[in-house]
Scaffold this active site. Structure first.
Site, mmCIF file in Angstrom:
data_model
loop_
_atom_site.group_PDB
_atom_site.id
_atom_site.type_symbol
_atom_site.label_atom_id
_atom_site.label_comp_id
_atom_site.label_asym_id
_atom_site.label_seq_id
_atom_site.Cartn_x
_atom_site.Cartn_y
_atom_site.Cartn_z
ATOM 1 N N ASP A 79 2.611 2.109 3.920
ATOM 2 C CA ASP A 79 1.933 3.366 3.709
ATOM 3 C C ASP A 79 2.720 4.433 3.253
ATOM 4 O O ASP A 79 2.563 5.492 3.857
ATOM 5 C CB ASP A 79 0.949 3.717 4.740
ATOM 6 N N HIS B 126 -8.982 1.512 -0.430
ATOM 7 C CA HIS B 126 -8.290 2.605 0.442
ATOM 8 C C HIS B 126 -9.177 3.642 1.049
ATOM 9 O O HIS B 126 -9.961 4.230 0.568
ATOM 10 C CB HIS B 126 -7.153 3.212 -0.581
ATOM 11 N N GLU C 47 0.836 -1.249 0.006
ATOM 12 C CA GLU C 47 0.092 -0.098 -0.023
ATOM 13 C C GLU C 47 0.841 1.162 0.028
ATOM 14 O O GLU C 47 1.031 1.813 1.015
ATOM 15 C CB GLU C 47 -0.880 0.148 1.157
#
Length: 339
Positions: free
Chosen positions: A300, A173, A13
């Site tokens: 992230d 997301h 991600e």
């Protein structure tokens, strides 16, 4: 004492953006009357971390410094879903073309999820097919709700059908809560990563489970970040209350009869990632709740520390075979990333 052999590390991600997207978002934020749009535009264009979104050399340097072999990149939230259908579709196509070009330059370091504009479900479905068959993408990114609407609504079935047909996992997301949901979250900073992101994205996934999406599309695979946006914690509650309502005739308006227990869809149609949740206790709980085979490593980037995330997962007190699945083999299997 011999050192433990290095495991291949895929982070799943990892945000990116194009200058054109960021400029469009700035322009939208300066003219919109929506508190959510203005807040999202301000957050993304003012956050110091956002400077790493467009710079591939900075990204690669961070990966090298922290032993990360590959980033699975996706357009950062709020994505193209705030724009009108024509501009959103154009930005999605442009972004996907740019991402595909980066992947061609760094095929062993970068992979990608394609952006789509659900505002126009038919064109979004076409873009899924193009991205998966022509651009070589590994799945789809959708930044949760689209103008307060969610993927359980039948208007979005063309998107889900295209994702299932093209074997494209859909990463849902977070984004900021919708206008209808935003007001209680607008204080104390809780509208974003502290709580609002998880509450809104978890709601999206729960709607898909209880809306029968996975009965209609049984092969569809959804991915949730941040250790599943709280869903693993609620599995017993989902089943217990659902069974109680169905058996006692206390069926709320709109509730439908599912083919399986709600928890079974979470365990068969949803994968989760570790993005921004670098906690041993939470990881061990998630493994017990859904199984290590449904968990993937994520950082992230650039909003979380690559060093913190990488150091944590390498030292996580779990079995070596579980760690290998979470670090790489689950992502290779789901996203069809070559070893």
């Amino acid at each position: 004492m011999d050192e433990e052999p290095k495991m291949h590390m895929i982070a799943t991600e990892e945000a990116f953006a194009t200058p054109e997207y960021l400029e469009a978002l700035r322009n939208l934020g300066s003219t919109s009357t929506s508190d959510v749009v203005r807040y999202a535009a301000y957050f993304l264009t003012k956050d110091p971390a956002a400077t790493g979104l467009c710079d591939v050399e900075t990204r690669l340097a961070s990966m090298d410094a922290n032993g990360v072999d590959m980033h699975l990149m996706s357009l950062t939230s709020p994505g193209v879903q705030l724009f009108d259908a024509d501009l959103g579709t154009h930005l999605a196509q442009q972004t996907n073309d740019r991402l595909a070009e980066l992947i061609r330059q760094y095929p062993t370091r970068l992979a990608g999820l394609a952006a789509i504009a659900p505002q126009d479900p038919t064109r979004a479905a076409d873009e899924i097919t193009r991205a998966m068959t022509e651009l070589g993408m590994h799945g789809i990114i959708i930044n949760s709700h689209t103008n307060g609407e969610y993927l359980d609504e039948r208007k979005f079935d063309p998107i889900l059908e295209a994702a299932q047909r093209n074997k494209a996992p859909v990463y849902i997301h977070p984004t900021f809560p919708s206008d209808d949901m935003f007001k209680p979250y607008s204080v104390y900073g809780v509208s974003g990563a502290i709580w609002g992101f998880a509450a809104e994205t978890g709601l999206h996934a729960v709607r898909m489970v209880f809306g029968g999406v996975f009965d209609r599309f049984p092969d569809l695979q959804i991915v949730l970040g941040h250790m599943g946006e709280s869903l693993p914690y609620w599995l017993f509650r989902f089943d217990n209350i659902y069974d109680m309502m169905m058996s006692q005739g206390q069926v709320p308006a709109g509730m439908i009869k599912l083919e399986r227990k709600p928890s079974e869809y979470v365990k068969s149609n949803i994968h989760i990632t570790t993005s921004g949740m670098f906690s041993d206790d939470v990881l061990k709980f998630a493994i017990d709740a859904v199984g290590a085979e449904r968990i993937m490593f994520a950082i992230d980037y650039p909003f979380e520390s690559s060093k913190a995330g990488s150091d944590w997962i390498r030292a996580a007190p779990i079995a070596a075979e579980q760690k290998e699945m979470i670090l790489s083999t689950n992502a290779q299997r789901l996203f069809k990333i070559k070893p």
